[in-house]
Design a protein around this motif. Structure first.
Motif, PDB file in Angstrom:
ATOM      1  N   ALA A  49       0.735  -1.265   0.040  1.00 27.82           N
ATOM      2  CA  ALA A  49       0.083  -0.027  -0.057  1.00 27.82           C
ATOM      3  C   ALA A  49       0.920   1.222   0.052  1.00 27.82           C
ATOM      4  CB  ALA A  49      -0.830  -0.070   1.085  1.00 27.82           C
ATOM      5  N   ALA A  50       1.935   1.151   0.841  1.00 27.57           N
ATOM      6  CA  ALA A  50       2.972   2.416   0.974  1.00 27.57           C
ATOM      7  C   ALA A  50       3.473   2.816  -0.501  1.00 27.57           C
ATOM      8  CB  ALA A  50       3.721   2.129   2.038  1.00 27.57           C
ATOM      9  N   ALA A  51       3.905   1.725  -1.161  1.00 30.15           N
ATOM     10  CA  ALA A  51       4.426   2.037  -2.767  1.00 30.15           C
ATOM     11  C   ALA A  51       3.590   2.577  -3.540  1.00 30.15           C
ATOM     12  CB  ALA A  51       4.904   0.365  -3.009  1.00 30.15           C
ATOM     13  N   LYS A  52       2.336   2.282  -3.395  1.00 32.34           N
ATOM     14  CA  LYS A  52       1.320   2.797  -4.263  1.00 32.34           C
ATOM     15  C   LYS A  52       1.034   4.279  -3.837  1.00 32.34           C
ATOM     16  CE  LYS A  52      -0.867  -1.556  -5.749  1.00 32.34           C
ATOM     17  NZ  LYS A  52      -1.957  -2.375  -5.823  1.00 32.34           N
ATOM     18  N   ALA A  53       1.201   4.719  -2.619  1.00 30.41           N
ATOM     19  CA  ALA A  53       1.116   6.132  -2.298  1.00 30.41           C
ATOM     20  C   ALA A  53       2.529   6.692  -2.594  1.00 30.41           C
ATOM     21  CB  ALA A  53       0.671   5.973  -0.759  1.00 30.41           C
ATOM     22  N   GLU A 102     -11.518   0.455   4.215  1.00 32.31           N
ATOM     23  CA  GLU A 102     -11.399   1.892   3.872  1.00 32.31           C
ATOM     24  C   GLU A 102     -10.833   2.908   4.914  1.00 32.31           C
ATOM     25  OE1 GLU A 102     -14.398   3.422   1.046  1.00 32.31           O
ATOM     26  OE2 GLU A 102     -14.774   5.045   2.463  1.00 32.31           O
ATOM     27  N   ALA A 103      -9.832   3.629   4.658  1.00 27.59           N
ATOM     28  CA  ALA A 103      -9.137   4.241   5.661  1.00 27.59           C
ATOM     29  C   ALA A 103      -9.070   5.976   5.262  1.00 27.59           C
ATOM     30  CB  ALA A 103      -7.789   3.666   5.969  1.00 27.59           C
ATOM     31  N   MET A 117      -8.210   5.901   1.448  1.00 30.39           N
ATOM     32  CA  MET A 117      -7.434   4.578   0.897  1.00 30.39           C
ATOM     33  C   MET A 117      -8.608   3.439   0.979  1.00 30.39           C
ATOM     34  SD  MET A 117      -3.762   4.678   2.687  1.00 30.39           S
ATOM     35  CE  MET A 117      -3.161   3.461   1.788  1.00 30.39           C
ATOM     36  N   LYS A 118      -8.558   2.645   0.107  1.00 27.46           N
ATOM     37  CA  LYS A 118      -9.353   1.520  -0.062  1.00 27.46           C
ATOM     38  C   LYS A 118      -8.210   0.284   0.171  1.00 27.46           C
ATOM     39  CE  LYS A 118     -13.357   0.255  -0.183  1.00 27.46           C
ATOM     40  NZ  LYS A 118     -14.460   0.190   0.866  1.00 27.46           N
ATOM     41  N   GLY A 146      -6.595  11.977  -2.734  1.00 27.98           N
ATOM     42  CA  GLY A 146      -6.346  12.955  -1.624  1.00 27.98           C
ATOM     43  C   GLY A 146      -4.696  13.238  -1.868  1.00 27.98           C
ATOM     44  N   ASP A 147      -4.298  13.554  -0.794  1.00 20.72           N
ATOM     45  CA  ASP A 147      -3.010  13.933  -0.484  1.00 20.72           C
ATOM     46  C   ASP A 147      -2.364  12.921   0.322  1.00 20.72           C
ATOM     47  OD1 ASP A 147      -0.726  15.308   0.057  1.00 20.72           O
ATOM     48  OD2 ASP A 147      -1.671  17.216   0.830  1.00 20.72           O
TER      49      ASP A 147
END
Length: 154
Positions: A49-53, A102-103, A117-118, A146-147
């Motif tokens: 998830a972090a990599a995609k962000a 969902e966060a 995030m989903k 979002g940011d």
């Protein structure tokens, strides 16, 4: 209703409740509740998830490390987590849970900035007495908006 079905239903709900404890522990800033969701030797892998962000996040090992890292890294944001579509398989005293979470993350100092995030959670659990606990969780992202710098509290 057979007792086997009742046992499976009770275990199914208890497994999902472990993820609810995790999410509520973060959202309520309740470290004891968050801690109750993990085994002592738990592993948390947020790297996909972090990599995609667009950032790196280490694999966290050990309940105290996980709780401390989540509490610290999310201290500048308000969060709400919503769990859906839990799918549980149980074999004896081990279980696997796949769910969508969902966060929502809102920067405390600037509530107009957010990151939503989903995520797909892939979780291995063990039964410790009468309680199910997360042994390993891997979080991958399905979509986001979002940011992303909000996650770092900046």
């Amino acid at each position: 209703m057979s007792s086997l079905y009742q046992t499976n239903t009770v275990d199914h709900l208890a497994v999902v409740d472990t993820l609810y404890r995790f999410a509520a522990g973060i959202d309520l800033r309740d470290e004891a509740l968050l801690r109750s969701a993990f085994t002592q030797d738990a592993v948390s892998d947020f790297r996909p998830a972090a990599a995609k962000a667009g950032f790196e996040y280490p694999v966290l090992e050990g309940r105290d490390v996980i709780v401390g890292a989540l509490s610290s890294s999310l201290s500048q944001v308000d969060t709400t987590h919503s769990v859906s579509n839990p799918r549980v398989t149980i074999e004896g005293d081990t279980a696997h849970l796949d769910a969508l979470v969902e966060a929502q993350h809102v920067l405390k100092s600037d509530p107009a900035r957010h990151y939503l995030m989903k995520n797909r959670y892939d979780i291995n659990l063990v039964r410790l007495g009468e309680v199910w606990s997360i042994q390993r969780v891997t979080v991958d992202n399905v979509w986001r908006t979002g940011d992303p710098s909000v996650l770092m509290g900046i």
